[in-house]
Design a protein around this motif. Structure first.
Motif, PDB file in Angstrom:
ATOM      1  N   LEU A 139       0.229  -1.260  -0.308  1.00 29.59           N
ATOM      2  CA  LEU A 139      -0.166   0.270  -0.329  1.00 29.59           C
ATOM      3  C   LEU A 139       1.144   1.002   0.302  1.00 29.59           C
ATOM      4  O   LEU A 139       0.119   2.454  -0.677  1.00 29.59           O
ATOM      5  N   PRO A 140       1.801   1.102   1.031  1.00 34.05           N
ATOM      6  CA  PRO A 140       2.848   2.905   0.450  1.00 34.05           C
ATOM      7  C   PRO A 140       2.840   2.706  -0.272  1.00 34.05           C
ATOM      8  O   PRO A 140       3.670   4.109  -0.869  1.00 34.05           O
ATOM      9  N   LYS A 141       3.831   2.043  -0.991  1.00 27.66           N
ATOM     10  CA  LYS A 141       3.926   2.183  -2.299  1.00 27.66           C
ATOM     11  C   LYS A 141       3.175   2.059  -3.615  1.00 27.66           C
ATOM     12  O   LYS A 141       3.765   3.601  -3.974  1.00 27.66           O
ATOM     13  N   LEU A 142       2.582   2.021  -3.472  1.00 31.71           N
ATOM     14  CA  LEU A 142       1.141   2.278  -4.361  1.00 31.71           C
ATOM     15  C   LEU A 142       0.259   3.743  -4.179  1.00 31.71           C
ATOM     16  O   LEU A 142       0.110   4.827  -4.985  1.00 31.71           O
ATOM     17  N   ARG A 143       0.612   3.620  -2.628  1.00 27.48           N
ATOM     18  CA  ARG A 143       0.218   5.492  -2.468  1.00 27.48           C
ATOM     19  C   ARG A 143       1.420   6.300  -4.332  1.00 27.48           C
ATOM     20  O   ARG A 143       0.708   7.367  -4.159  1.00 27.48           O
ATOM     21  N   ALA A 144       1.949   6.172  -3.207  1.00 22.91           N
ATOM     22  CA  ALA A 144       3.662   6.579  -3.850  1.00 22.91           C
ATOM     23  C   ALA A 144       3.438   7.326  -5.383  1.00 22.91           C
ATOM     24  O   ALA A 144       3.126   8.388  -5.850  1.00 22.91           O
ATOM     25  N   GLU A 145       3.333   5.661  -5.255  1.00 22.95           N
ATOM     26  CA  GLU A 145       3.457   5.527  -7.117  1.00 22.95           C
ATOM     27  C   GLU A 145       2.234   6.570  -7.737  1.00 22.95           C
ATOM     28  O   GLU A 145       1.874   6.921  -8.948  1.00 22.95           O
ATOM     29  N   LEU A 146       0.412   6.032  -6.929  1.00 23.78           N
ATOM     30  CA  LEU A 146      -0.960   7.023  -7.600  1.00 23.78           C
ATOM     31  C   LEU A 146      -0.164   8.554  -7.344  1.00 23.78           C
ATOM     32  O   LEU A 146      -1.027   8.980  -7.962  1.00 23.78           O
ATOM     33  N   ALA A 147       0.084   8.981  -6.471  1.00 21.59           N
ATOM     34  CA  ALA A 147       0.302  10.722  -6.430  1.00 21.59           C
ATOM     35  C   ALA A 147       1.300  11.558  -7.395  1.00 21.59           C
ATOM     36  O   ALA A 147       1.016  12.293  -7.911  1.00 21.59           O
ATOM     37  N   ARG A 148       2.604  10.049  -7.586  1.00 18.03           N
ATOM     38  CA  ARG A 148       2.739  10.509  -8.929  1.00 18.03           C
ATOM     39  C   ARG A 148       2.588  10.676 -10.275  1.00 18.03           C
ATOM     40  O   ARG A 148       2.585  11.752 -10.971  1.00 18.03           O
TER      41      ARG A 148
END
Length: 92
Positions: A13-22
């Protein structure tokens, strides 16, 4: 879904959230029309997307595809620059 799969997904989840923000930041570099084209043709594709965009934007189909391609190039450039600045490995 098995327990180990649930745990795996939760850890991502944290990595996916960061990718979504990018990706959201990248989409914000586009014009409203470019976001509409990308959204209609790629993010949430609809049947006969190019034809609907032709009518909406009053342009030929080839122009829709050119604008889509131009928007993709802008996204790629933005994400590459963002990756280079942050040193992260955003997949383009």
């Amino acid at each position: 879904m098995r327990r180990d799969e649930v745990v795996y997904q939760l850890r991502r989840l944290p990595k996916l959230r960061a990718e979504l923000a990018r990706m959201e930041a990248a989409l914000n570099c586009l014009t409203e029309e470019e976001r509409d084209i990308i959204g209609t043709m790629i993010v949430n594709p609809v049947p006969l997307a190019s034809e609907k965009l032709c009518e909406k934007l009053m342009i030929e189909r080839s122009a829709v595809y050119r604008r889509r391609d131009k928007a993709i190039i802008k996204l790629e450039k933005f994400l590459t620059e963002l990756r280079d600045k942050s040193g992260t490995t955003t997949q383009v």
